[in-house]
Write a protein that holds these residues in place. Sequence first.
Motif, short mmCIF file in Angstrom:
data_model
loop_
_atom_site.label_atom_id
_atom_site.label_comp_id
_atom_site.label_asym_id
_atom_site.label_seq_id
_atom_site.Cartn_x
_atom_site.Cartn_y
_atom_site.Cartn_z
N GLU A 305 0.82 -1.14 0.15
CA GLU A 305 -0.06 -0.11 0.11
C GLU A 305 0.91 1.18 -0.06
O GLU A 305 1.82 1.32 0.65
CB GLU A 305 -0.88 0.08 1.24
CG GLU A 305 -1.90 1.33 1.27
CD GLU A 305 -2.70 1.40 2.62
OE1 GLU A 305 -3.74 2.30 2.47
OE2 GLU A 305 -2.37 0.62 3.50
N GLU A 315 -3.72 -0.25 -2.89
CA GLU A 315 -3.12 -1.49 -2.48
C GLU A 315 -2.90 -2.29 -3.78
O GLU A 315 -3.63 -2.61 -4.48
CB GLU A 315 -3.60 -2.31 -1.43
CG GLU A 315 -2.74 -3.44 -0.73
CD GLU A 315 -3.29 -3.96 0.46
OE1 GLU A 315 -2.83 -4.97 0.94
OE2 GLU A 315 -4.18 -3.47 1.13
N ARG A 342 2.69 -6.02 2.99
CA ARG A 342 1.65 -7.01 3.74
C ARG A 342 1.57 -8.29 3.29
O ARG A 342 1.79 -8.43 2.24
CB ARG A 342 0.19 -6.23 3.79
CG ARG A 342 0.03 -5.05 4.57
CD ARG A 342 -1.63 -4.78 4.47
NE ARG A 342 -1.70 -3.69 5.45
CZ ARG A 342 -1.87 -2.20 4.89
NH1 ARG A 342 -1.62 -2.26 3.59
NH2 ARG A 342 -1.92 -1.37 5.93
N GLY A 344 -0.90 -11.13 3.54
CA GLY A 344 -2.38 -11.30 3.90
C GLY A 344 -2.79 -9.81 4.50
O GLY A 344 -2.32 -9.14 3.88
N ASN A 345 -3.40 -10.13 5.59
CA ASN A 345 -3.72 -8.65 6.35
C ASN A 345 -2.75 -8.21 7.34
O ASN A 345 -2.85 -7.07 8.12
CB ASN A 345 -4.90 -8.89 7.12
CG ASN A 345 -6.18 -9.28 6.11
OD1 ASN A 345 -6.36 -8.75 5.04
ND2 ASN A 345 -7.15 -9.99 6.65
N ASN A 346 -1.33 -8.83 7.64
CA ASN A 346 -0.56 -8.52 8.44
C ASN A 346 0.31 -7.59 7.75
O ASN A 346 1.09 -7.77 6.71
CB ASN A 346 0.25 -9.71 9.02
CG ASN A 346 -0.79 -10.66 9.93
OD1 ASN A 346 -1.63 -9.99 10.38
ND2 ASN A 346 -0.68 -11.87 9.49
N LYS A 347 0.70 -6.42 8.30
CA LYS A 347 1.96 -5.75 7.99
C LYS A 347 3.30 -6.04 8.40
O LYS A 347 3.46 -6.44 9.52
CB LYS A 347 1.61 -4.10 8.56
CG LYS A 347 2.64 -3.14 8.07
CD LYS A 347 2.46 -1.72 8.83
CE LYS A 347 3.00 -1.67 10.20
NZ LYS A 347 3.16 -0.37 10.51
#
Length: 472
Positions: A305, A315, A342, A344-347
């Motif tokens: 992003e 993103e 990222r 998945g949804n994890n930074k």
Amino acid sequence: MKRRLQKLKEMGCNSIRFAHNPMAPELLDLCDQMGFLVVDEAFDKWKSLFYEHLYDEWWEKDLEAMLLRDRNHPSVFMWSVGNEVENQGQPSMLKMLEQLVGFCHEKDPTRPVTCALEPHNTPISLREGSIEAKVEHTKQLAQRVDVLGLNYQEQWYEHYRAAMPDTLILGTETFPYYRGKDNRVKGYLPMNPWFDVANHDYVIGQFVWSGIDYLGETSYPSKGWSSGLIDTCGFRKPVSYLQQSLWSNQPVVHIAVFNEHMKSEFNPTWTMHWRSPAMEDHWTFPEYAGKLIRLVTFTNCESVELIVNDESYGERKLVDYSNYLIVWELPYTPGEIRAVGRNGNNKVCEHELTTAGLPYALKLEADRVILPADGHEISHVEVTVIDQNGIIVPNQNFDVTFKLQGDGRILGIDNGDLTSDESFKGNERRTHRGRCFVVVQSGYVAGELLLQASADGGLLGETRLKIEQERK
């Protein structure tokens, strides 16, 4: 050299080809200790150029000296007997290649042997001929080495494999950004040669030319090769983060801005294919005010992003960019730009750049702040022009004067600009893109070294090094 190897390690590099001659044994010691694999290379040319008048008398003595000296280094996993040698495929060359490879096998039967081969040192008719002719020519070479080492030929790997299904290939030299040129396509392909390794299990690796800028192989006003991943100061270039995204298992994201106004490093025309687009990794571009600016995010994360002054530009998923070059276009706005990587949804990582203000001071940062009083050890001091908030000011350069107090000396000085005619000795250096570099050596008296820097406009900076007496 340890500092340079550490920089290579940062980007995920795990192997080095010694080109094109035996290196200092201390370098092999470092490779042993730091976990690098080494292709140990004995010669560049054989009976041409500088070694021609020595070859007949000295090839056996020189090759044996390298093999016996280096055979107990665990870092050495392959020998190389030459680079881009003359008359490739001719009977005289094939006989010499057999002789050299056989000698290596006799002295050390435990390691494979290669030779860095390339299409330029072949008859013109073959260079411009059919793929079939090139394959038949290369088969003769491959039959005489254990691993087929190829310089800038990744565009023909699949043809070679089809004709030689049991042959392993090593990219002994590859371009740092573009893929090799096919004779039928006179252009640059923005697909890094690493993908020819990643996509083919018979290609065991690649060596980028070059890892580090070096002196020579150029023409005035340049004094060296400036297409490496790291400059002569040991400063990483933006393109090195492309390599890190390809080589490293650790999450990485890095912003590099394409800048058509950037002063280019002069290179002879024939070196064009080794260059990458002009890129900088800062966010201070007043010349782009009110204009669109292009940038790339290098990453090995699933998505990136891009955020400018808290405004998201969306993103993007890496899977949509087969060459790993996620390119963005947006209006240039001073402030802060941030890339968030990222999975998945994890930074998992991010890279942030901030627009610089006016020059305020000189920041001196030493990689070693404690040295023994042995008259030998050194500290590398990176010098940066910064604004009041500590942000590098990359678009204004200054003549910096250095003064060293205490028992020691300034051993060398540089700024990475190979078009500069300044000496590597002395106590003055002009910054290049906001930085320069000083090497300080300790004396024999314990105490403190004070390195001070000053430039026009009242810019000042200093760093202190502690010099300790060695215990007996």
